[in-house]
Design an enzyme around this catalytic site. Structure first.
Site, PDB file in Angstrom:
ATOM      1  N   LYS A   1       0.852  -1.228   0.217  1.00 33.14           N
ATOM      2  CA  LYS A   1       0.006  -0.033   0.085  1.00 33.14           C
ATOM      3  C   LYS A   1       0.884   1.189  -0.033  1.00 33.14           C
ATOM      4  CE  LYS A   1      -4.187  -1.469   2.092  1.00 33.14           C
ATOM      5  NZ  LYS A   1      -5.153  -1.204   3.289  1.00 33.14           N
ATOM      6  N   ARG A   2       2.045   1.103   0.787  1.00 34.96           N
ATOM      7  CA  ARG A   2       2.807   2.401   0.910  1.00 34.96           C
ATOM      8  C   ARG A   2       3.450   2.589  -0.769  1.00 34.96           C
ATOM      9  NH1 ARG A   2       3.464  -0.473   5.249  1.00 34.96           N
ATOM     10  NH2 ARG A   2       5.066  -1.426   4.312  1.00 34.96           N
TER      11      ARG A   2
END
Ligand code: GLU
Length: 511
Positions: A268-269
């Site tokens: 997600k990062r």
């Protein structure tokens, strides 16, 4: 597994933020597996970890699945006979089950404070202990049902002081587990810790809630990301502890989605850091807030292209076929073609998929898709001509939003002429040739592709004009640069008068 058991699978995301494309793929494989086997696909929200709860995430998940066409048969926002489907609304249910495990000795109370747990970890590190976790060895030096007299513990709990319930993981049992993708997985229980199942605030942890719900919701297959493989032994032990082994689901742990260079998990990062979205929709969805991360939908992907691309990241049909409708995916999907190894995400391939879906749109559909990007010119020509314009350029597009770049000259005459193209193609003799062309155009009985095909090439060869320079000079006059779809199509569409006007205009500007 009992062959007649109804296939029921679930996607069970935690609303801790936007759904990552790996999560969408998990949902998709669950969905395809359910549909392939005439089963049901459930959506359950696992929100027991309130510290990680993110407002808006649940709606985001539902909307994402909806956009992808991965529609649940049962669950949150749909309903069904196993509800509620949001775990925080099922607190009362878990209470009963944790009591059952305490009763049969498969779980126990522990009252260690966070400081005591930190001290334990530090001590184990200093001692370079073989085991670093709260397990069958170390539990004996902590504060729990094994080490504290029952009355003392009862009093602690009834006075409302904080406690947790931990799983009583037995020592030294060789577990032989089966995963549909990985085959046999062997684990010795001595390597496992006594996971927390329940907390005195009345909330179960993921492990307990997940098992209880899978059981009560009659889940037949647990299909989830590889990151949950280490939890599988505990989950199997929990089924056993409850006496539910006969109805235990089968497990399938999907391969990771990897970064394009294959170095590590796509997370997600990664957001837009790598130049492509990792979320299906922009985040946050609230348009009054600034965008934090872009989404496939807003980037211009067709949902069908997006899921087609995702389906092939970790699964292959065993043939060369790459383009699948959702129904074809359902028919072709099988768990034995899901690979064990991670699938590298390929952003260029993702665009290719969108292009493939774009060119399969009819010209009429494309015109509809393109209308917001036509700067108000969508009615400049009749409908069929507008469709034809879209059809002429579709091969050049990955996304509909790129269309203006390819069609602007159908609507607006060029105001500038590409210098490089002019330097290369516009020769001293060009103005005379262009003037001759104006005459030819004026004399043509009808002005269409066919009449141009019958006239212009012959005119060029009979005068031995350089065909590359001549055609490209016409293009420069009409488009402003040496680009664009077939020249005669452009000329027919903009029409005789506009063609002549643009050539004259170019003759007056280009020196
Ligand atoms: N709530 C877990 C997650 O967020 C679900 C894992 C599972 O499917 O068991 O991925």
């Amino acid at each position: 597994m009992n062959e007649t058991k109804e296939v029921r699978v679930r996607f069970a995301p935690s609303p801790t933020g936007p759904l990552h494309i790996g999560g969408v793929r998990t949902a998709l494989y669950n969905y395809l597996f359910a549909k392939k086997n005439n089963g049901k696909f459930l959506l359950r929200i696992e929100d027991t970890d309130r510290t990680r709860f993110v407002p808006g995430a649940q709606d985001y998940i539902i909307e994402s699945l909806h956009w992808c066409g991965i529609i649940p048969d049962e669950g949150v926002s749909v309903g069904g006979d196993c509800g509620p489907y949001i775990q925080s609304e099922r607190k009362e249910i878990y209470k009963k089950y944790v009591a059952q495990l305490l009763e049969n000795g498969c779980a126990y109370y522990a009252i260690d404070t966070p400081e005591e747990l930190d001290a334990m970890r530090k001590r184990l590190q200093d001692e370079k202990s073989a085991s670093m976790q709260y397990d069958y060895i170390n539990r004996m030096s902590m504060r729990n049902s094994f080490t504290i007299p029952k009355e003392e513990l009862d009093e602690w709990i009834s006075s409302g002081k904080p406690y947790v319930v931990r799983f009583n993981m037995p020592a030294n049992e060789e577990l032989v587990l089966h995963d549909m993708i990985r085959g046999e997985v062997r684990v010795n229980t001595s390597t496992l810790d006594d996971k927390v199942l329940y907390k005195s605030d009345g909330m179960p942890t993921y492990h307990l809630a997940n098992i209880v719900d899978d059981h009560l919701m009659r889940i037949s297959h647990v299909i989830r990301g590889e990151e949950w493989l280490p939890s599988m032994p505990l989950h199997v032990m929990l089924y056993r502890a409850f006496g539910w082994e006969d109805s235990m689901p089968q497990f399938a742990h999907l391969p990771l989605l990897l970064k394009p260079d294959g170095n590590g998990k796509l997370s997600k990062r990664d957001g837009d850091r790598l130049g492509f979205p990792v979320f299906p929709l922009r985040w946050p969805q609230d348009m009054s807030q600034p965008e934090i991360a872009s989404g496939y939908r807003e980037t211009g992907y067709y949902p069908e292209a997006f899921i087609n691309m995702l389906a092939l990241l970790g699964w292959n049909p065993g043939t060369e076929q790459e383009i699948f409708t959702k129904q074809e995916l359902v028919e072709a999907f099988s768990m034995d073609r899901v690979s064990k190894s991670g699938a590298k995400f390929n952003p260029e391939k993702a665009k290719w998929f969108n292009h493939e879906y774009l060119i399969r749109r009819t010209d009429a559909e494309l015109l509809k898709d393109a209308t917001p990007y036509l700067h108000g010119y969508e009615n400049m020509y009749d409908g069929l001509t507008m469709e034809r314009i879209c059809g002429l350029v579709k091969e050049r597009l990955h996304f509909v939003k790129e269309i203006w770049e390819q069609v602007h000259f159908f609507f607006e005459a060029p105001t500038q002429y590409d210098e490089k193209a002019v330097a290369k193609r516009w020769k001293p003799e060009t103005p005379a040739i262009m003037n001759e062309l104006i005459n030819i155009i004026g004399e043509m009985e009808v002005f269409n592709v066919e009449s141009m095909e019958n006239t212009i090439p012959e005119w060029i060869t009979s005068h031995q004009y350089h065909s590359g320079n001549t055609y490209n000079s016409i293009r420069i006059c009409l488009v402003g640069e040496a680009k664009g779809p077939h020249l005669y199509d452009i000329m027919e569409i903009i029409g005789r008068d506009e063609t002549v006007k643009r050539i004259r205009q170019a003759l007056s500007v280009i020196k």
